[in-house]
Design a protein around this motif. Structure first.
Motif, PDB file in Angstrom:
ATOM      1  N   LEU A 171       0.862  -1.179   0.000  1.00 51.10           N
ATOM      2  CA  LEU A 171       0.000   0.000   0.000  1.00 51.10           C
ATOM      3  C   LEU A 171       0.895   1.224   0.000  1.00 51.10           C
ATOM      4  O   LEU A 171       1.768   1.368   0.861  1.00 51.10           O
ATOM      5  CB  LEU A 171      -0.897   0.010   1.241  1.00 51.10           C
ATOM      6  CG  LEU A 171      -1.871   1.181   1.333  1.00 51.10           C
ATOM      7  CD1 LEU A 171      -3.024   1.000   0.346  1.00 51.10           C
ATOM      8  CD2 LEU A 171      -2.413   1.326   2.759  1.00 51.10           C
ATOM      9  N   LEU A 190      -8.298  -0.564   5.744  1.00 50.44           N
ATOM     10  CA  LEU A 190      -8.671   0.273   4.607  1.00 50.44           C
ATOM     11  C   LEU A 190     -10.179   0.499   4.516  1.00 50.44           C
ATOM     12  O   LEU A 190     -10.654   1.088   3.545  1.00 50.44           O
ATOM     13  CB  LEU A 190      -8.170  -0.363   3.304  1.00 50.44           C
ATOM     14  CG  LEU A 190      -6.653  -0.507   3.180  1.00 50.44           C
ATOM     15  CD1 LEU A 190      -6.287  -1.172   1.863  1.00 50.44           C
ATOM     16  CD2 LEU A 190      -5.975   0.843   3.275  1.00 50.44           C
ATOM     17  N   SER A 194     -10.218   5.951   0.584  1.00 51.22           N
ATOM     18  CA  SER A 194     -10.212   6.260  -0.843  1.00 51.22           C
ATOM     19  C   SER A 194      -9.029   5.552  -1.489  1.00 51.22           C
ATOM     20  O   SER A 194      -7.906   5.583  -0.964  1.00 51.22           O
ATOM     21  CB  SER A 194     -10.110   7.761  -1.079  1.00 51.22           C
ATOM     22  OG  SER A 194     -11.279   8.411  -0.607  1.00 51.22           O
ATOM     23  N   LEU A 195      -9.288   4.922  -2.637  1.00 51.23           N
ATOM     24  CA  LEU A 195      -8.260   4.093  -3.266  1.00 51.23           C
ATOM     25  C   LEU A 195      -8.128   4.444  -4.744  1.00 51.23           C
ATOM     26  O   LEU A 195      -9.126   4.679  -5.433  1.00 51.23           O
ATOM     27  CB  LEU A 195      -8.636   2.619  -3.124  1.00 51.23           C
ATOM     28  CG  LEU A 195      -7.518   1.585  -3.278  1.00 51.23           C
ATOM     29  CD1 LEU A 195      -6.532   1.707  -2.122  1.00 51.23           C
ATOM     30  CD2 LEU A 195      -8.114   0.184  -3.322  1.00 51.23           C
ATOM     31  N   ALA A 197      -7.430   2.655  -7.894  1.00 50.28           N
ATOM     32  CA  ALA A 197      -7.520   1.239  -8.228  1.00 50.28           C
ATOM     33  C   ALA A 197      -7.129   0.987  -9.684  1.00 50.28           C
ATOM     34  O   ALA A 197      -7.248   1.877 -10.535  1.00 50.28           O
ATOM     35  CB  ALA A 197      -8.939   0.723  -7.985  1.00 50.28           C
ATOM     36  N   VAL A 219     -14.228  -0.217   0.289  1.00 41.24           N
ATOM     37  CA  VAL A 219     -13.368   0.939   0.022  1.00 41.24           C
ATOM     38  C   VAL A 219     -14.052   1.820  -1.019  1.00 41.24           C
ATOM     39  O   VAL A 219     -14.943   1.386  -1.751  1.00 41.24           O
ATOM     40  CB  VAL A 219     -11.978   0.507  -0.494  1.00 41.24           C
ATOM     41  CG1 VAL A 219     -11.245  -0.321   0.551  1.00 41.24           C
ATOM     42  CG2 VAL A 219     -12.085  -0.249  -1.808  1.00 41.24           C
ATOM     43  N   VAL A 235      -1.669   9.204  -6.169  1.00 37.38           N
ATOM     44  CA  VAL A 235      -1.510   9.087  -4.714  1.00 37.38           C
ATOM     45  C   VAL A 235      -0.763  10.306  -4.183  1.00 37.38           C
ATOM     46  O   VAL A 235      -1.126  10.886  -3.151  1.00 37.38           O
ATOM     47  CB  VAL A 235      -0.758   7.790  -4.357  1.00 37.38           C
ATOM     48  CG1 VAL A 235      -0.452   7.744  -2.856  1.00 37.38           C
ATOM     49  CG2 VAL A 235      -1.573   6.566  -4.758  1.00 37.38           C
ATOM     50  N   GLY A 240      -5.917   9.446  -3.209  1.00 38.91           N
ATOM     51  CA  GLY A 240      -6.163   8.315  -2.325  1.00 38.91           C
ATOM     52  C   GLY A 240      -4.922   7.462  -2.224  1.00 38.91           C
ATOM     53  O   GLY A 240      -3.882   7.789  -2.800  1.00 38.91           O
ATOM     54  N   ALA A 241      -5.025   6.378  -1.481  1.00 36.77           N
ATOM     55  CA  ALA A 241      -3.918   5.431  -1.398  1.00 36.77           C
ATOM     56  C   ALA A 241      -3.961   4.514  -2.626  1.00 36.77           C
ATOM     57  O   ALA A 241      -4.951   4.483  -3.369  1.00 36.77           O
ATOM     58  CB  ALA A 241      -4.014   4.611  -0.116  1.00 36.77           C
ATOM     59  N   GLY A 242      -2.897   3.754  -2.852  1.00 39.30           N
ATOM     60  CA  GLY A 242      -2.853   2.850  -3.994  1.00 39.30           C
ATOM     61  C   GLY A 242      -2.156   1.559  -3.636  1.00 39.30           C
ATOM     62  O   GLY A 242      -1.366   1.512  -2.678  1.00 39.30           O
ATOM     63  N   VAL A 243      -2.455   0.515  -4.383  1.00 38.32           N
ATOM     64  CA  VAL A 243      -1.795  -0.778  -4.204  1.00 38.32           C
ATOM     65  C   VAL A 243      -0.935  -1.029  -5.430  1.00 38.32           C
ATOM     66  O   VAL A 243      -1.443  -1.079  -6.561  1.00 38.32           O
ATOM     67  CB  VAL A 243      -2.819  -1.910  -4.026  1.00 38.32           C
ATOM     68  CG1 VAL A 243      -2.102  -3.251  -3.867  1.00 38.32           C
ATOM     69  CG2 VAL A 243      -3.701  -1.648  -2.813  1.00 38.32           C
TER      70      VAL A 243
END
Length: 295
Positions: A171, A190, A194-195, A197, A219, A235, A240-243
């Protein structure tokens, strides 16, 4: 099979149009058609069954599965002939090495290997084709690309391959994000986040959706982005966060935390059987650069 028939078919396979193929080869359209028919007839005689090389598709023509395999063989045969002649003449094999990979893999995984390979003046240049893993696999199978790189669930049948990386998923978030204070982040952390994606329909999005659903985590998909650099930039600006995969090189404004509940992914480099020497050297250069970075 006569080499001129294979060369004609290889040219036709690059653009399945009889008129344009004839112009490129300096032949008449009936001559091109006759060579393709002769090749199909010879294959039928040897295989004891019809071997259609192409078929009507809408207003145009498209290769059959057998045609795609014959085209790949024809390109490989022509490349090996050029390589042999260059070796007998004492010339360097200066034909470019074509590498197919996604933008994320190119920037964050293989770029240093390409640089190391290109430092030798005796080596041919590298031509990069941007393609996801499935497209790269198709390009290599068809003989259009010499090397493909991508995330695959299993080694590809009928191709030579090496594992470049067994990458964890992480993450990524801005340093001010409350989750950045944690040493470990779980998917449950999570909830409601906010993601950024990946697009729907791809393997990473499917794996993420399944993991969240299994843990009943909801999410908010704030943005959908293709390519690690786009994800990281979104990001970075606070979408938001990201994977992403742990192979990514992060800007200083971001931090990463492992997501141990998500499976690791395998980046593979793959080539057709009996690859040309320069393609093997390129893969070795990429392996060496990754090993040096990980030390």
């Amino acid at each position: 099979m006569l080499a001129d028939r294979l060369r004609t078919f290889a040219a036709f396979a690059d653009d399945p149009n009889l008129s344009r193929t004839a112009r490129r080869l300096g032949l008449s359209q009936p001559a091109v058609h006759a060579q393709l028919k002769a090749l199909a007839d010879e294959l039928a005689a040897r295989c004891d069954r019809p071997v259609p090389l192409y078929q009507r598709s809408g207003r145009g023509l498209a290769l059959t599965a057998e045609g795609a395999e014959i085209a790949a063989f024809a390109r490989e045969l022509e490349a090996r002939s050029d390589e042999l002649v260059a070796r007998l003449r004492g010339d360097n094999d200066d034909r470019p090495v074509v590498l197919a990979a996604g933008p994320g893999a190119l920037v964050h995984l293989v770029a240093n290997g390409i640089r190391a390979f290109a430092r030798s003046a005796a080596r041919p240049r590298v031509e990069v084709v941007t393609a996801d893993a499935r497209q790269a696999l198709d390009l290599v199978r068809r003989g259009v690309a010499h090397v493909g790189v991508g995330v695959l669930d299993a080694p590809p049948d009928g191709l030579e391959w090496v594992r470049l990386a067994h990458a964890a998923q992480v993450l990524v978030m801005r340093r001010a994000d409350p989750l950045a204070r944690k040493r470990r982040v779980r998917l449950a952390d999570l909830e409601g986040a906010s993601l950024v994606a990946p697009p729907e329909g791809g393997p990473q999005r499917a794996a993420l959706d399944a993991a969240f659903a299994a843990r009943r985590v909801s999410v908010h998909v704030a943005a959908v982005a293709r390519g690690w650099d786009v994800v990281l930039r979104l990001v970075e600006v606070g979408v938001g966060a990201g994977v992403v995969n742990a192979t990514c090189v992060l800007p200083r404004t971001l931090v990463a935390r492992p997501l141990e509940e998500l499976p690791r992914v395998d980046y593979l480099a793959f080539m057709r059987p009996r690859p040309r020497a320069a393609a093997v050297e390129l893969v070795r250069a990429i392996e060496g650069a990754i090993a040096s970075r990980d030390r």
